[in-house]
Design an enzyme around this catalytic site. Structure first.
Site, PDB file in Angstrom:
ATOM      1  N   TRP A 130     -86.179  15.122 -22.905  1.00 37.64           N
ATOM      2  CA  TRP A 130     -86.831  13.808 -22.846  1.00 37.64           C
ATOM      3  C   TRP A 130     -88.351  13.957 -22.719  1.00 37.64           C
ATOM      4  O   TRP A 130     -89.116  13.324 -23.460  1.00 37.64           O
ATOM      5  CB  TRP A 130     -86.281  12.971 -21.686  1.00 37.64           C
ATOM      6  CG  TRP A 130     -86.930  11.625 -21.605  1.00 37.64           C
ATOM      7  CD1 TRP A 130     -86.588  10.504 -22.308  1.00 37.64           C
ATOM      8  CD2 TRP A 130     -88.065  11.255 -20.806  1.00 37.64           C
ATOM      9  NE1 TRP A 130     -87.440   9.462 -21.994  1.00 37.64           N
ATOM     10  CE2 TRP A 130     -88.359   9.889 -21.080  1.00 37.64           C
ATOM     11  CE3 TRP A 130     -88.866  11.942 -19.896  1.00 37.64           C
ATOM     12  CZ2 TRP A 130     -89.403   9.213 -20.452  1.00 37.64           C
ATOM     13  CZ3 TRP A 130     -89.920  11.264 -19.279  1.00 37.64           C
ATOM     14  CH2 TRP A 130     -90.168   9.910 -19.573  1.00 37.64           C
ATOM     15  N   GLY A 149     -82.224  10.368 -25.343  1.00 43.54           N
ATOM     16  CA  GLY A 149     -81.976  10.377 -23.901  1.00 43.54           C
ATOM     17  C   GLY A 149     -82.761   9.326 -23.139  1.00 43.54           C
ATOM     18  O   GLY A 149     -82.688   9.267 -21.905  1.00 43.54           O
ATOM     19  N   ASP A 150     -83.507   8.476 -23.839  1.00 50.14           N
ATOM     20  CA  ASP A 150     -84.350   7.484 -23.162  1.00 50.14           C
ATOM     21  C   ASP A 150     -83.558   6.210 -22.883  1.00 50.14           C
ATOM     22  O   ASP A 150     -83.035   5.573 -23.800  1.00 50.14           O
ATOM     23  CB  ASP A 150     -85.565   7.147 -24.038  1.00 50.14           C
ATOM     24  CG  ASP A 150     -86.535   6.252 -23.294  1.00 50.14           C
ATOM     25  OD1 ASP A 150     -87.380   6.786 -22.550  1.00 50.14           O
ATOM     26  OD2 ASP A 150     -86.431   5.025 -23.429  1.00 50.14           O
ATOM     27  N   LEU A 151     -83.493   5.831 -21.601  1.00 48.70           N
ATOM     28  CA  LEU A 151     -82.696   4.667 -21.211  1.00 48.70           C
ATOM     29  C   LEU A 151     -83.223   3.378 -21.840  1.00 48.70           C
ATOM     30  O   LEU A 151     -82.454   2.505 -22.241  1.00 48.70           O
ATOM     31  CB  LEU A 151     -82.661   4.543 -19.682  1.00 48.70           C
ATOM     32  CG  LEU A 151     -81.765   3.434 -19.122  1.00 48.70           C
ATOM     33  CD1 LEU A 151     -80.309   3.623 -19.543  1.00 48.70           C
ATOM     34  CD2 LEU A 151     -81.872   3.369 -17.602  1.00 48.70           C
TER      35      LEU A 151
END
Length: 200
Positions: A130, A149-151
């Site tokens: 990330w 992987g970034d919310l």
């Protein structure tokens, strides 16, 4: 950049609507060096204001912009005193040591393809994929990065593409295929879309 926006609007009607809502593209970039990567480590899993305070104290102590030599000259207790956890302190010292020895060569990174930049950066303790993705997008200005992987990206995709659950990386890649070679630009719009009041 107009070419990128035109491509994204033409290739994805969902994104076209987001672009209309958000407005002009205004990505803010960092310098692709030690300072911005050390800052990224400080900001990991911390609220923005708390991280900014700690980073300012660290910069005041070690010198602005941060350099490997400036960090390596500090004692551990000095770094703890600015508010760094033991873990983050060890990450920043590892980054400084690897940059100082040229094991991680910041000057060479711009010439490398994305996957090699990720491989170089993730050899540093505390730097995962990330953080490497963020460095590619915001420091090296790479236009085709998709940080699965970034919310924030996961949440924006779930909302705008009307999915019941957060998407898995492969599902995200599938949606983003038509955005290539401008996935970073699309992601900036997805992040911004979470700040804009949207119907539905």
């Amino acid at each position: 950049m107009r070419k990128a926006i035109r491509h994204l609007k033409a290739s994805d009607p969902v994104l076209a609507a987001i672009i209309e809502q958000v407005g002009p593209y205004r990505m803010q970039y960092d310098e692709p060096g030690f300072h911005s990567l050390a800052e990224a480590i400080v900001y990991q899993q911390l609220h923005g204001k708390a991280a900014a305070t700690i980073f300012k104290r660290l910069s005041d102590l070690a010198g602005h912009p941060l350099t490997p030599a400036g960090i390596l000259a500090l004692r551990e207790e000095q770094m703890r005193a600015v508010g760094l956890s033991r873990q983050k302190l060890s990450y920043i010292r590892d980054l400084a040591a690897k940059a100082h020895s040229r094991e991680l060569d910041f000057e060479g990174l711009p010439a490398l393809p994305d996957h090699d930049v990720i491989r170089q950066l993730t050899q540093v303790k505390g730097i995962g994929v990330w953080t490497a993705h963020m460095f590619l997008m915001f420091s090296l200005r790479r236009e085709n990065v998709l940080p699965t992987g970034d919310l924030g990206i996961q949440m924006a995709m779930r909302k705008h593409y009307r999915k019941r659950k957060l998407l898995k990386p492969l599902q995200m890649e599938k949606i983003a295929r038509c955005w290539e070679p401008y996935r970073s630009v699309a992601c900036w719009y997805l992040w911004r879309s979470l700040d804009v009041k949207t119907p539905g």
